[in-house]
Scaffold this motif. Structure first.
Motif, short mmCIF file in Angstrom:
data_model
loop_
_atom_site.label_atom_id
_atom_site.label_comp_id
_atom_site.label_asym_id
_atom_site.label_seq_id
_atom_site.Cartn_x
_atom_site.Cartn_y
_atom_site.Cartn_z
N THR A 51 -35.13 21.93 29.23
CA THR A 51 -33.92 21.48 28.52
C THR A 51 -32.92 22.63 28.52
O THR A 51 -33.11 23.65 27.87
CB THR A 51 -34.27 21.09 27.08
N TRP A 52 -31.86 22.45 29.27
CA TRP A 52 -30.83 23.48 29.36
C TRP A 52 -29.90 23.39 28.16
O TRP A 52 -29.53 22.30 27.73
CB TRP A 52 -30.04 23.32 30.65
N PRO A 53 -29.49 24.50 27.61
CA PRO A 53 -28.68 24.44 26.39
C PRO A 53 -27.25 23.96 26.63
O PRO A 53 -26.58 23.53 25.70
CB PRO A 53 -28.68 25.89 25.90
N TRP A 54 -26.75 23.99 27.86
CA TRP A 54 -25.36 23.61 28.10
C TRP A 54 -25.22 22.16 28.59
O TRP A 54 -24.13 21.73 28.92
CB TRP A 54 -24.72 24.55 29.09
N THR A 55 -26.32 21.41 28.63
CA THR A 55 -26.17 20.02 29.06
C THR A 55 -26.31 19.07 27.91
O THR A 55 -26.80 19.35 26.86
CB THR A 55 -27.25 19.67 30.10
#
Length: 55
Positions: A51-55
């Motif tokens: 889980t990428w923080p910017w998506t």
């Protein structure tokens, strides 16, 4: 220089290789591990998506 005289050291080297090849190598090659990898079942990992923080 005594290091360049191969007379005593060449026989020591031949004797050590003969000991390794005739005595040690058959003992090492006859060793069978008790927990061999082919007996284990292969499990494929189930990766979870990152889980990428910017998506």
């Amino acid at each position: 220089m005594p290091q360049l005289n191969p007379n005593p050291w060449f026989l020591i080297m031949l004797a050590s290789w003969a000991i390794f090849l005739l005595l040690m190598q058959p003992k090492l090659l006859s060793f069978t591990p008790t927990n061999s990898p082919p007996n284990k079942t292969k499990t494929t990992p189930n990766p979870t998506p990152w889980t990428w923080p910017w998506t």
